[in-house]
Every structure is written in structure tokens, then in C-alpha cells.
Design a protein around this motif. Structure first.
Motif, short mmCIF file in Angstrom:
data_model
loop_
_atom_site.label_atom_id
_atom_site.label_comp_id
_atom_site.label_asym_id
_atom_site.label_seq_id
_atom_site.Cartn_x
_atom_site.Cartn_y
_atom_site.Cartn_z
N UNK A 1 -1.10 3.68 -7.29
CA UNK A 1 -1.83 3.63 -6.03
C UNK A 1 -0.99 3.23 -4.84
N UNK A 2 0.34 3.29 -4.98
CA UNK A 2 1.24 3.01 -3.86
C UNK A 2 1.67 4.34 -3.25
N UNK A 3 1.32 4.58 -2.01
CA UNK A 3 1.57 5.87 -1.38
C UNK A 3 3.05 6.07 -1.09
N UNK A 4 3.52 7.29 -1.28
CA UNK A 4 4.89 7.66 -0.94
C UNK A 4 4.96 8.81 0.05
N UNK A 5 3.86 9.53 0.23
CA UNK A 5 3.85 10.69 1.10
C UNK A 5 4.49 11.92 0.50
N UNK B 1 0.81 -1.23 0.00
CA UNK B 1 0.00 0.00 0.00
C UNK B 1 0.83 1.26 0.00
N UNK B 2 2.09 1.18 0.50
CA UNK B 2 2.97 2.34 0.51
C UNK B 2 4.41 1.86 0.58
N UNK C 1 8.50 8.15 -7.42
CA UNK C 1 7.25 8.66 -6.87
C UNK C 1 6.15 8.66 -7.93
N UNK C 2 6.47 9.08 -9.14
CA UNK C 2 5.49 9.04 -10.24
C UNK C 2 4.98 7.62 -10.45
N UNK C 3 5.90 6.67 -10.54
CA UNK C 3 5.52 5.27 -10.75
C UNK C 3 4.60 4.79 -9.64
N UNK C 4 5.01 5.01 -8.39
CA UNK C 4 4.24 4.50 -7.26
C UNK C 4 2.87 5.15 -7.16
#
Length: 313
Positions: free
Chosen positions: A266-270, A9-10, A259-262
């Protein structure tokens, strides 16, 4: 037909640009480094490798480590860390107020001798002493295994050498491990095979990944690692980076590309992509050359939540 990927999820992203990214560049003013750190903090990053306490003769770009460390108190919500290559470096880092240290052990003797003038076994023997110093100061000691897949001097690194380092590091008190693809040769299957083997013997300690993008496979390796549950990932603003003691090594995976990829999956990076692109533009201006980041050049996907403006070239 399966239409989803097994993804966390992140991720727990660590920005390494201020250290790994700048270590091979001509020294830039400390004030400029602090401008970059401020933008990185504003982007939402919560883990940042700020500097390295190493020989200023060997790595002139890190000669201001103490000055950089002295400014970090103004961003108390960030987990700051510094890289060290010796017990003396660890003592200097702790005296400067940095409590989270990364100690490098190269899995290949050729690189270890070029990097720290010690064999792998000699470098590995220092883990316990450094871990004790850090723990006595209330900090954490992460062991980064450099040349985990390949060495520019010795060729392919046998997996048994990496596993031996991981076992010993755990026994000597390391709080976390990280595998480094120092010269950017690892591809996804090799990445997950070695990560999986190390995680099996790490006694539930976090195991992270530090990819270089020398051959364009960095993001692919990270994505594969994420699919087996690895969430501690390093990246460098603008794609800065490289090892001064590893011929042919080039930059890390750009933070804004990761960060763009994640975020698009839908994978959070904050992290805020717009601010990261601004930081990459500042880094590009500071080093005085074009950086390799595609997102810095093109921006994010138009209309997407992670949309960003292209950076200046």
C-alpha cells in the motif's frame, strides 16, 4: 497484537539503471539506451539518473553522456539528473543541459583514491564550487556519500567520517544528501542508525538511500529506512549495477522488486509494474546476460493490483 508496519504513504523513487546500472557493462549503443529510457518513462518514473559526466577512459559505458543528455528534452515531465565526480564534469553536464547533478564524495580514502584519484578531504572540498556552479545555472546539487558503511579497501567506515561529510556538504550548499551502500554490506539496524544520525544534522534537507544488493540485504535495508520515514530511494531496473572501482560490488536493488514490495504493502510509487518488467527485459537483452531480479523472472503476485507477467530469460 500489532499487525501493521509504520510506513510512508508513498516513496520518491529514483531510477539509477541508465547510469549506475550500465556503468560497469560493455558500452551499448546510445539508441538502445534511449529505448530503455523511454520504457522507464512510460512506467511512470518521475526521477531518473540518465548518465554520468566522467572520464570516458575510466568509464567507457558513459562516453555518450552528451548524446544521451541531448535527447532528454523529449520527456519534460521527468526530473533528469546526472552524476559527476569533478568540477569539470559538472561544467560539462551543465553545458549539455542537465541541471540536477549528483556529486560523489566517498567516505573512505581507499575508495576515493581508486574512484576519483583524490582523498575524501580533497573531494569534499569541491562541494561548494560545484554547488555554486549548479545554483548559478538554476539547478540542484545532491551529495552522494559513497562507502557510507564499508569500503572494500579500508574496511568499516567510521560513522564520524560520514557525519563530517554531511555537515560540510550542508554548509557548502548541497541541496540533498544520499548515503550509498557501495559494496552491499549494510544490514537494517546499521542502515537506520546511520540514516538517523545524518538526518539529525542535515538541517531538514532530504536524505536518501542507495543500496546495493551484493549480499541480498538491500530490500531489507530499504524497508527499515522506510519505517523511519526515509522516502527518497534509489533502485536500478533489473538489478543492474555495481561500482567499477569497488572490488566485489554487484547490482543495485531491482526497481521492479522495490515497486512490487511497496505497492503490495500500500505504499505508492507511481509506477506500473508491467511496464517496469518490460524495461527490465529490455535491459537484460541489451547487456546480454541474465539479470538477478526475481520479479523479472517470476512476475508479480497473481491477481494482485501489482500483478505482472514474467520477463523473458
Amino acid at each position: 497484537m500489532r499487525t501493521t508496519l509504520p510506513l510512508p504513504p508513498r516513496i520518491n523513487l529514483r531510477e539509477v539503471g541508465p547510469r549506475d546500472g550500465l556503468q560497469i557493462e560493455r558500452p551499448i549503443p546510445t539508441a538502445r539506451k534511449l529505448e530503455l529510457l523511454e520504457l522507464l518513462v512510460r512506467s511512470g518514473l518521475k526521477r531518473i539518473e540518465a548518465t554520468a559526466f566522467v572520464s570516458p577512459r575510466a568509464v567507457p559505458a558513459m562516453a555518450d553522456a552528451r548524446e544521451v543528455a541531448a535527447a532528454l528534452h523529449q520527456w519534460p515531465d521527468v526530473q533528469w539528473s546526472a552524476l559527476v565526480a569533478s568540477e569539470g564534469g559538472a561544467r560539462r553536464a551543465l553545458e549539455a543541459g542537465v541541471r540536477n547533478l549528483e556529486y560523489v564524495v566517498s567516505a573512505a580514502d581507499g575508495h576515493s583514491l581508486a574512484n576519483v584519484k583524490r582523498t575524501t578531504a580533497e573531494a569534499l572540498a569541491g562541494v561548494g564550487r560545484i554547488a555554486d556552479l549548479v545554483h548559478d545555472a538554476g539547478g540542484t546539487c545532491e551529495v552522494i556519500v559513497a562507502t557510507a558503511w564499508d569500503c572494500p579497501f579500508d574496511g568499516p567506515t567510521p560513522a564520524d567520517r560520514v557525519l563530517h561529510i554531511a555537515r560540510e556538504a550542508v554548509l557548502q550548499g548541497a541541496d540533498a544528501l544520499c548515503l550509498g551502500d557501495t559494496i552491499g554490506t549494510a544490514t537494517p539496524l546499521r542502515v537506520v542508525q546511520l540514516l538517523g544520525a545524518v538526518r539529525d544534522i542535515s538541517l531538514h534537507l532530504p536524505v536518501g538511500l542507495h543500496m546495493h544488493n551484493t549480499r541480498g540485504a538491500g530490500l531489507a535495508g530499504i524497508l527499515a529506512a522506510m519505517q523511519i520515514g526515509v522516502v527518497d530511494i534509489d533502485a536500478s531496473v533489473g538489478g543492474l549495477g555495481g561500482c567499477p572501482f569497488a572490488p566485489g560490488a554487484s547490482g543495485n536493488v531491482p526497481t521492479e522488486e522495490l515497486v512490487y514490495l511497496c505497492e503490495d504493502m500500500g505504499v505508492a510509487t507511481g509506477c506500473d509494474l508491467n511496464t517496469l518488467v518490460g524495461a527490465a527485459g529490455l535491459a537484460q537483452e541489451a547487456v546480454g546476460r541474465a539479470l538477478p531480479s526475481g520479479v523479472l523472472k517470476a512476475g508479480g503476485r497473481p491477481g494482485s493490483p501489482a500483478q505482472s507477467r514474467p520477463g523473458a530469460n
